[in-house]
Design a protein around this motif. Structure first.
Motif, mmCIF file in Angstrom:
data_model
loop_
_atom_site.group_PDB
_atom_site.id
_atom_site.type_symbol
_atom_site.label_atom_id
_atom_site.label_comp_id
_atom_site.label_asym_id
_atom_site.label_seq_id
_atom_site.Cartn_x
_atom_site.Cartn_y
_atom_site.Cartn_z
ATOM 1 N N TRP A 237 57.707 15.315 -45.856
ATOM 2 C CA TRP A 237 58.221 16.589 -45.346
ATOM 3 C C TRP A 237 57.145 17.266 -44.511
ATOM 4 N N GLY A 238 57.583 17.961 -43.491
ATOM 5 C CA GLY A 238 56.640 18.673 -42.643
ATOM 6 C C GLY A 238 55.843 17.731 -41.765
ATOM 7 N N LEU A 239 54.668 18.153 -41.358
ATOM 8 C CA LEU A 239 53.754 17.370 -40.526
ATOM 9 C C LEU A 239 54.441 16.870 -39.256
ATOM 10 N N TRP A 240 55.240 17.727 -38.642
ATOM 11 C CA TRP A 240 55.925 17.332 -37.410
ATOM 12 C C TRP A 240 54.927 17.238 -36.274
ATOM 13 N N ASN A 241 55.099 16.234 -35.454
ATOM 14 C CA ASN A 241 54.249 16.017 -34.294
ATOM 15 C C ASN A 241 55.165 15.811 -33.081
ATOM 16 N N GLY A 242 55.247 16.831 -32.248
ATOM 17 C CA GLY A 242 56.146 16.758 -31.102
ATOM 18 C C GLY A 242 55.802 15.635 -30.151
ATOM 19 N N THR A 243 54.505 15.343 -30.006
ATOM 20 C CA THR A 243 54.082 14.271 -29.097
ATOM 21 C C THR A 243 54.569 12.920 -29.593
ATOM 22 N N GLU A 244 54.459 12.675 -30.915
ATOM 23 C CA GLU A 244 54.909 11.404 -31.484
ATOM 24 C C GLU A 244 56.421 11.248 -31.319
ATOM 25 N N LEU A 245 57.165 12.309 -31.595
ATOM 26 C CA LEU A 245 58.617 12.234 -31.458
ATOM 27 C C LEU A 245 59.003 11.989 -30.005
ATOM 28 N N LYS A 246 58.302 12.629 -29.084
ATOM 29 C CA LYS A 246 58.579 12.437 -27.663
ATOM 30 C C LYS A 246 58.329 10.988 -27.252
ATOM 31 N N LYS A 247 57.241 10.395 -27.759
ATOM 32 C CA LYS A 247 56.938 8.990 -27.445
ATOM 33 C C LYS A 247 58.038 8.074 -27.971
ATOM 34 N N MET A 248 58.506 8.353 -29.193
ATOM 35 C CA MET A 248 59.534 7.494 -29.780
ATOM 36 C C MET A 248 60.848 7.609 -29.016
ATOM 37 N N LEU A 249 61.195 8.812 -28.602
ATOM 38 C CA LEU A 249 62.420 8.989 -27.821
ATOM 39 C C LEU A 249 62.282 8.336 -26.449
ATOM 40 N N ALA A 250 61.079 8.451 -25.846
ATOM 41 C CA ALA A 250 60.857 7.836 -24.537
ATOM 42 C C ALA A 250 60.978 6.324 -24.602
ATOM 43 N N LEU A 251 60.640 5.735 -25.747
ATOM 44 C CA LEU A 251 60.805 4.295 -25.938
ATOM 45 C C LEU A 251 62.232 3.933 -26.326
ATOM 46 N N GLY A 252 62.809 4.684 -27.268
ATOM 47 C CA GLY A 252 64.077 4.277 -27.866
ATOM 48 C C GLY A 252 65.294 4.531 -27.009
#
Length: 467
Positions: A237-252
């Motif tokens: 829970w928590g520990l959100w990282n917008g950069t990591e999520l953006k990278k995953m969306l940019a790949l997926g």
């Protein structure tokens, strides 16, 4: 006296070792794909015994879920890419971040699928299905849509295990889920052991329950298994990282769109063939079933290639190693698809006769299987090349290349050959073969070039096309 092994040049030994490592990783992935296909076959057979209307309703429901499911498969490929790259670079925190964010991504997309299906419920009769099918489908459709939430999470965690080069235990858990689903079908569809016979609704409950059990098994595995638990996050829970999520969306997202484009082209081919006649559509389905089953082997190899290329990229992107891994994947893909091509060409009529009995359908299906044998070679090559590019983090341009190959080449050429040149179903299949050939050349050339570029994968996520 030197042994024969000592006489092999170091580069050749290294190439053979890379090819062997790819095959060892690919084996459980191939088996997993076949297992998932068998679950679909088992569901079809068991629902079919209840009646034609329940079978048609389940087919209708699964058709509605097919596009979001395929997009989800592509979207969650980002977990394999990010985890394998981070693992190759020994970056434990990045692996944990990728798994944590990938899990939330899977949950969110599963909920989105459910909301999409719920919004479609009032409009089911707009899809041109028989009234009895529309009346039968909703409850099964809702249950199956709910089950997409655990299905997406299970897919995310399986991709994580594959990327850690720990595929076998997830495979056994998923296989256990398939068998458990079949047992629940037997209980709930037919009403054994004192339970009510729920028919199609029972199949929906069986799918939901078995997928939830698989998720529990995979969660226990990742928290307990040696070689896995140290890469698993302790805080979810928590520990959100917008950069990591953006990278995953940019790949997926590009990968998901590429998969939808490819399958959409085959769906368009089915619609074109369906307009020709019942015999043509039946022969198309027979040939497509054979080709799809055979495709599970190069698909498993391609999944292993994504992981191995990603890991090598995370280690620093040594061009020699990347090209050896890619060459080994191509070799295995061409070896198997070459064998299946010979089988389809020489034994196509026999294969068709094992599925249908109508002579006219068998004759046309045998002709289509000759074409399937030809495009097996390029289909295996293009999926391996595409997966190698994903491992290098290169996803946007391959998505455009795929869209061009399938929707600018395959579908228009197939339509022209089928209706403009009166080649019927065979024309559609030759159009698809040409599209796959185009994809194989474009994607293969790009994969070879990027794999050979010095430091092409430095500082993953890797290609400039992702930034």
């Amino acid at each position: 006296m030197n042994s024969k092994a000592d006489e092999i040049p170091p580069v050749a030994r290294s190439w053979a070792g890379e090819a062997r490592a790819t095959l060892l990783l690919a084996l459980p992935l191939m088996a997993g794909q076949v297992g998932q296909m068998l679950m679909g076959v088992a569901d079809t057979v068991m629902i079919g015994k209840v009646g034609v209307v329940p079978l048609a309703a389940s087919t209708f429901a699964n058709t509605l879920l097919m596009v979001p499911l395929l997009f989800g498969i592509g979207l969650l490929t980002s977990i394999s890419i990010r985890v394998s790259q981070a693992r190759g670079g020994k970056r434990h925190d990045e692996v944990k971040d990728a798994l944590r964010h990938g899990t939330w991504l899977a949950l969110g997309f599963g909920v989105l699928i459910l909301l999409l299906i719920l919004s479609l419920l009032p409009f089911l009769d707009y899809f041109g299905q028989a009234e009895a099918v529309v009346e039968e489908a909703p409850e099964y459709l809702i249950l199956t849509a709910i089950s997409m939430i655990p299905a997406m999470v299970a897919m995310a965690w399986k991709n994580y295990g594959d990327a850690l080069n720990r595929p076998w235990l997830p495979f056994w858990i998923l296989l256990g889920g398939v068998l458990f689903n079949i047992w629940l079908n037997w209980l709930l569809i037919y009403g054994h052991w004192g339970l009510p016979a729920l028919g199609l609704t029972g199949a929906g409950w069986a799918t939901l329950i078995s997928r939830c059990v698989v998720v529990l098994g995979l969660f226990h595995w990742q928290k307990r298994a040696p070689g896995v638990k140290e890469w698993s996050p302790k805080r979810w829970w928590g520990l959100w990282n917008g950069t990591e999520l953006k990278k995953m969306l940019a790949l997926g997202i590009p990968v998901g769109l590429q998969l939808v484009c490819e399958v959409g082209a085959f769906a368009a081919g089915s619609l074109m063939i369906g307009s020709i006649g019942v015999v043509a559509l039946a022969a198309h389905q027979v040939a497509l079933t054979c080709a799809s089953t055979s495709f599970m082997v190069p698909l498993g190899i391609s999944m292993a290639i994504t992981v191995r290329i990603g890991e090598a990229a995370g280690e620093g992107g040594d061009s020699g190693k990347l090209r050896r891994i890619l060459t080994g994947g191509w070799m295995y893909g061409l070896l198997f698809t070459g064998i299946s091509m010979v089988v389809f060409i020489l034994c196509g009529r026999w294969l068709a006769a094992q599925i249908v009995t109508e002579a006219e359908v068998i004759t046309l299906a045998a002709k289509l299987l000759v074409i399937a044998g030809v495009f097996q070679l390029v289909d295996g090559s293009q999926v391996i090349s595409s997966s190698a590019l994903r491992g290098m983090g290169d996803v946007k341009i391959p998505a455009w290349l795929g869209a061009f190959s399938y929707w600018v080449v395959a579908v228009p050429v197939g339509a022209w050959l089928a209706f403009g040149r009166d080649h019927g179903a065979q024309g559609v299949w030759w159009g698809l073969a040409l599209g796959l050939c185009t994809a194989a050349v474009l994607l293969g050339g790009r994969a070879w070039r990027l794999a050979g570029a010095p430091h092409a994968c430095e500082n993953s996520t890797l290609s400039p096309s992702v930034e």
